[in-house]
Design a protein around this motif. Structure first.
Motif, PDB file in Angstrom:
ATOM      1  N   ILE A  86       0.833  -1.212   0.000  1.00 48.83           N
ATOM      2  CA  ILE A  86       0.000   0.000   0.000  1.00 48.83           C
ATOM      3  C   ILE A  86       0.862   1.254   0.000  1.00 48.83           C
ATOM      4  CG2 ILE A  86      -1.729   1.335   1.264  1.00 48.83           C
ATOM      5  CD1 ILE A  86      -2.844  -1.290   2.338  1.00 48.83           C
ATOM      6  N   ALA A  87       0.579   2.115  -0.972  1.00 49.90           N
ATOM      7  CA  ALA A  87       1.205   3.444  -1.028  1.00 49.90           C
ATOM      8  C   ALA A  87       0.136   4.485  -0.769  1.00 49.90           C
ATOM      9  CB  ALA A  87       1.835   3.672  -2.399  1.00 49.90           C
ATOM     10  N   THR A  88       0.433   5.444   0.084  1.00 52.31           N
ATOM     11  CA  THR A  88      -0.467   6.573   0.262  1.00 52.31           C
ATOM     12  C   THR A  88       0.353   7.856   0.336  1.00 52.31           C
ATOM     13  OG1 THR A  88      -2.432   7.382   1.439  1.00 52.31           O
ATOM     14  CG2 THR A  88      -0.631   6.531   2.808  1.00 52.31           C
ATOM     15  N   LYS A  89      -0.346   8.989   0.322  1.00 53.91           N
ATOM     16  CA  LYS A  89       0.331  10.283   0.254  1.00 53.91           C
ATOM     17  C   LYS A  89      -0.283  11.249   1.270  1.00 53.91           C
ATOM     18  CE  LYS A  89      -0.065   9.593  -4.719  1.00 53.91           C
ATOM     19  NZ  LYS A  89      -1.289   8.792  -4.547  1.00 53.91           N
ATOM     20  N   PHE A  90       0.524  12.193   1.681  1.00 52.67           N
ATOM     21  CA  PHE A  90       0.062  13.301   2.514  1.00 52.67           C
ATOM     22  C   PHE A  90       0.569  14.586   1.886  1.00 52.67           C
ATOM     23  CE2 PHE A  90       4.429  13.099   3.739  1.00 52.67           C
ATOM     24  CZ  PHE A  90       4.758  14.398   4.018  1.00 52.67           C
ATOM     25  N   GLY A  91       0.057  15.707   2.347  1.00 53.74           N
ATOM     26  CA  GLY A  91       0.586  17.001   1.902  1.00 53.74           C
ATOM     27  C   GLY A  91      -0.483  18.064   1.811  1.00 53.74           C
ATOM     28  N   SER A 103      -8.025  26.559   0.054  1.00 59.83           N
ATOM     29  CA  SER A 103      -7.009  27.072  -0.869  1.00 59.83           C
ATOM     30  C   SER A 103      -6.031  25.971  -1.310  1.00 59.83           C
ATOM     31  CB  SER A 103      -6.240  28.219  -0.211  1.00 59.83           C
ATOM     32  OG  SER A 103      -5.658  27.794   1.005  1.00 59.83           O
ATOM     33  N   PHE A 104      -6.358  24.709  -1.011  1.00 60.90           N
ATOM     34  CA  PHE A 104      -5.491  23.576  -1.370  1.00 60.90           C
ATOM     35  C   PHE A 104      -4.066  23.792  -0.849  1.00 60.90           C
ATOM     36  CE2 PHE A 104      -9.049  22.834  -4.082  1.00 60.90           C
ATOM     37  CZ  PHE A 104      -9.078  21.469  -4.326  1.00 60.90           C
ATOM     38  N   THR A 105      -3.968  24.255   0.393  1.00 57.33           N
ATOM     39  CA  THR A 105      -2.680  24.513   1.028  1.00 57.33           C
ATOM     40  C   THR A 105      -1.888  23.221   1.182  1.00 57.33           C
ATOM     41  OG1 THR A 105      -3.626  26.358   2.264  1.00 57.33           O
ATOM     42  CG2 THR A 105      -1.560  25.425   3.113  1.00 57.33           C
ATOM     43  N   ILE A 106      -0.592  23.290   0.877  1.00 61.13           N
ATOM     44  CA  ILE A 106       0.307  22.164   1.119  1.00 61.13           C
ATOM     45  C   ILE A 106       0.977  22.376   2.469  1.00 61.13           C
ATOM     46  CG2 ILE A 106       2.341  20.894   0.312  1.00 61.13           C
ATOM     47  CD1 ILE A 106       0.023  20.619  -1.580  1.00 61.13           C
ATOM     48  N   ASN A 107       0.963  21.342   3.297  1.00 59.84           N
ATOM     49  CA  ASN A 107       1.571  21.448   4.623  1.00 59.84           C
ATOM     50  C   ASN A 107       2.626  20.355   4.778  1.00 59.84           C
ATOM     51  OD1 ASN A 107       2.213  21.595   7.348  1.00 59.84           O
ATOM     52  ND2 ASN A 107       0.117  22.068   7.982  1.00 59.84           N
ATOM     53  N   GLY A 108       3.898  20.772   4.796  1.00 52.58           N
ATOM     54  CA  GLY A 108       4.998  19.836   4.956  1.00 52.58           C
ATOM     55  C   GLY A 108       5.719  19.994   6.268  1.00 52.58           C
ATOM     56  N   PRO A 142      11.572  23.833   4.142  1.00 52.90           N
ATOM     57  CA  PRO A 142      12.683  23.170   3.452  1.00 52.90           C
ATOM     58  C   PRO A 142      12.399  21.671   3.310  1.00 52.90           C
ATOM     59  CG  PRO A 142      13.512  24.661   5.140  1.00 52.90           C
ATOM     60  CD  PRO A 142      12.024  24.579   5.343  1.00 52.90           C
ATOM     61  N   ILE A 143      12.690  21.128   2.148  1.00 55.55           N
ATOM     62  CA  ILE A 143      12.418  19.707   1.914  1.00 55.55           C
ATOM     63  C   ILE A 143      13.176  18.844   2.918  1.00 55.55           C
ATOM     64  CG2 ILE A 143      14.259  19.325   0.209  1.00 55.55           C
ATOM     65  CD1 ILE A 143      10.643  17.887   0.095  1.00 55.55           C
ATOM     66  N   GLU A 144      14.336  19.324   3.377  1.00 52.68           N
ATOM     67  CA  GLU A 144      15.112  18.577   4.365  1.00 52.68           C
ATOM     68  C   GLU A 144      14.312  18.375   5.659  1.00 52.68           C
ATOM     69  OE1 GLU A 144      18.054  20.481   1.589  1.00 52.68           O
ATOM     70  OE2 GLU A 144      16.204  21.142   2.593  1.00 52.68           O
ATOM     71  N   ASP A 145      13.535  19.397   6.042  1.00 56.57           N
ATOM     72  CA  ASP A 145      12.734  19.285   7.269  1.00 56.57           C
ATOM     73  C   ASP A 145      11.611  18.275   7.088  1.00 56.57           C
ATOM     74  OD1 ASP A 145      14.405  21.279   8.127  1.00 56.57           O
ATOM     75  OD2 ASP A 145      12.858  22.826   8.315  1.00 56.57           O
ATOM     76  N   SER A 146      10.944  18.333   5.944  1.00 55.16           N
ATOM     77  CA  SER A 146       9.830  17.407   5.694  1.00 55.16           C
ATOM     78  C   SER A 146      10.321  15.965   5.613  1.00 55.16           C
ATOM     79  CB  SER A 146       9.102  17.783   4.392  1.00 55.16           C
ATOM     80  OG  SER A 146       8.539  19.074   4.482  1.00 55.16           O
ATOM     81  N   VAL A 147      11.380  15.739   4.845  1.00 52.69           N
ATOM     82  CA  VAL A 147      11.890  14.372   4.675  1.00 52.69           C
ATOM     83  C   VAL A 147      12.527  13.880   5.978  1.00 52.69           C
ATOM     84  CG1 VAL A 147      13.504  12.908   3.389  1.00 52.69           C
ATOM     85  CG2 VAL A 147      12.125  14.613   2.191  1.00 52.69           C
ATOM     86  N   GLY A 148      13.092  14.794   6.742  1.00 53.76           N
ATOM     87  CA  GLY A 148      13.626  14.404   8.043  1.00 53.76           C
ATOM     88  C   GLY A 148      12.531  13.850   8.944  1.00 53.76           C
ATOM     89  N   ALA A 149      11.367  14.501   8.932  1.00 58.73           N
ATOM     90  CA  ALA A 149      10.226  14.018   9.721  1.00 58.73           C
ATOM     91  C   ALA A 149       9.708  12.692   9.179  1.00 58.73           C
ATOM     92  CB  ALA A 149       9.115  15.065   9.718  1.00 58.73           C
ATOM     93  N   MET A 150       9.710  12.543   7.839  1.00 57.18           N
ATOM     94  CA  MET A 150       9.286  11.283   7.227  1.00 57.18           C
ATOM     95  C   MET A 150      10.240  10.152   7.606  1.00 57.18           C
ATOM     96  SD  MET A 150       8.279  12.813   3.462  1.00 57.18           S
ATOM     97  CE  MET A 150       7.780  11.259   2.689  1.00 57.18           C
ATOM     98  N   SER A 151      11.526  10.476   7.686  1.00 57.62           N
ATOM     99  CA  SER A 151      12.533   9.491   8.062  1.00 57.62           C
ATOM    100  C   SER A 151      12.286   8.954   9.469  1.00 57.62           C
ATOM    101  CB  SER A 151      13.925  10.115   7.975  1.00 57.62           C
ATOM    102  OG  SER A 151      14.932   9.191   8.338  1.00 57.62           O
TER     103      SER A 151
END
Length: 328
Positions: A86-91, A103-108, A142-151
């Protein structure tokens, strides 16, 4: 069980069938119909039939519904969770009441990511997600912050592998340096080959990241099944998309007619030829459907071998950039 080929998606250890199942159309999308009205019983039957055929890679997102799609997938896989990937997405920001930001805000932000994963786990009725994507990058984080949380979710055992959707080359490089990415998901079809031009496809190969192409049938256009805008339901979200606008529709229909001619010559449907073309590029495709008959036809495309001459004919008939209108 079908003998559909399985492949390594990326280089982090995830194995998937070369063709997955996009589940978006099985529910509404922000109140709009996706292609045509869905029936839950038929949708669940399609998910079950997909597993029988070896297509056990399901793609959903918290945006779809919102939340309803994940719940449907969770219901469908109940008692068989270990037989599906299963793959799912957030954002896209969704509040605690399940309402999408107007407003279709993206929250990372990391705190939002931690809330989003727990909600998705609950919706899917599972304690882990195989592949967790960020649906779109947050321009304010910053993408580093989002991916850091995903990690951290991987370390906690809530997620097995990470991915990003619709991101440029430089963002991929920065994200991959924080935590190895398993997949990049982007639209890819004979109508949309932007990832070839912007270097994303080449970069995924260079870094050992898998590529998952969504809408490989051009949101239904490449099936040859739509000859008039009047055939779309009044609430169909495609009515808002540039390629389906009257000024572009007639031009794109001519391209589809060329595809139909090539398909007839091979004794297959236009959808099967278009899907086989995507698979021939060495990527994983996730055609979406909510009906068993279309699923079975799509699976048959995975066994369709295209010759060098076939690929050249498709390139000549539908060259890069030939479709009129942007994807969104």
């Amino acid at each position: 069980m079908s003998s559909i080929k399985t492949v390594a998606l990326g280089s982090q250890g995830l194995q998937v069938p070369v063709e997955g199942l996009g589940c978006m159309g099985m529910t509404t999308l922000a109140g709009m119909t996706v292609y045509s009205p869905a029936d839950e019983t038929e949708s669940i039957a399609t998910i079950h039939r997909a597993r029988e055929l070896g297509v056990n890679f399901l793609d959903t997102a918290d945006l779809y519904g919102p939340l309803l799609n994940e719940r449907l997938v969770g219901k469908a896989v109940a008692g068989q969770r270990d037989q599906y990937t299963i793959a799912t997405k957030f954002g896209y920001e969704i509040d605690e009441a399940g309402q999408l930001s107007p407003s279709f805000t993206i929250n990372g932000r990391p705190d939002y990511i931690r809330r989003a994963i727990d909600r998705s786990l609950q919706n899917l009725n599972t304690d882990y997600i195989d592949l967790y994507y960020m649906h779109r990058p947050d321009p304010n984080v910053p993408i580093e912050d989002s991916v850091g949380a995903m990690s951290e979710l991987v370390q906690a055992g809530k997620v097995r592998f990470l991915g990003l959707s619709e991101v440029p080359v430089e963002t991929i490089r920065r994200a991959h340096a924080v935590h190895p990415l398993t997949a990049i998901q982007t639209e890819y079809s004979l109508f949309d080959r932007g990832v070839e031009a912007d270097g994303v496809l080449q970069l995924t190969r260079e870094l050992g990241i898998g590529f998952v192409g969504y809408s490989p049938l051009g949101r239904g256009f490449l099936t040859g099944g739509i000859k008039s805008l009047d055939e779309l339901d009044a609430g169909d979200f495609r009515r808002h998309m540039p390629r389906y606008q009257p000024e572009n529709f007639a031009h794109n229909l001519l391209l589809v007619e060329k595809l139909e001619q090539l398909a007839r010559a091979k004794g297959v449907t236009p959808a099967q030829l278009a899907l086989a073309w995507v698979l021939a590029q060495g990527v994983v495709a996730i055609p979406g459907t909510k009906r068993v008959k279309y699923l079975e036809a799509n699976v048959a495309a995975a066994g369709l071998a295209l010759s060098t001459e076939d690929l050249a004919a498709l390139d000549a008939s539908l060259p890069v950039g030939s479709a009129a209108g942007a994807a969104y």
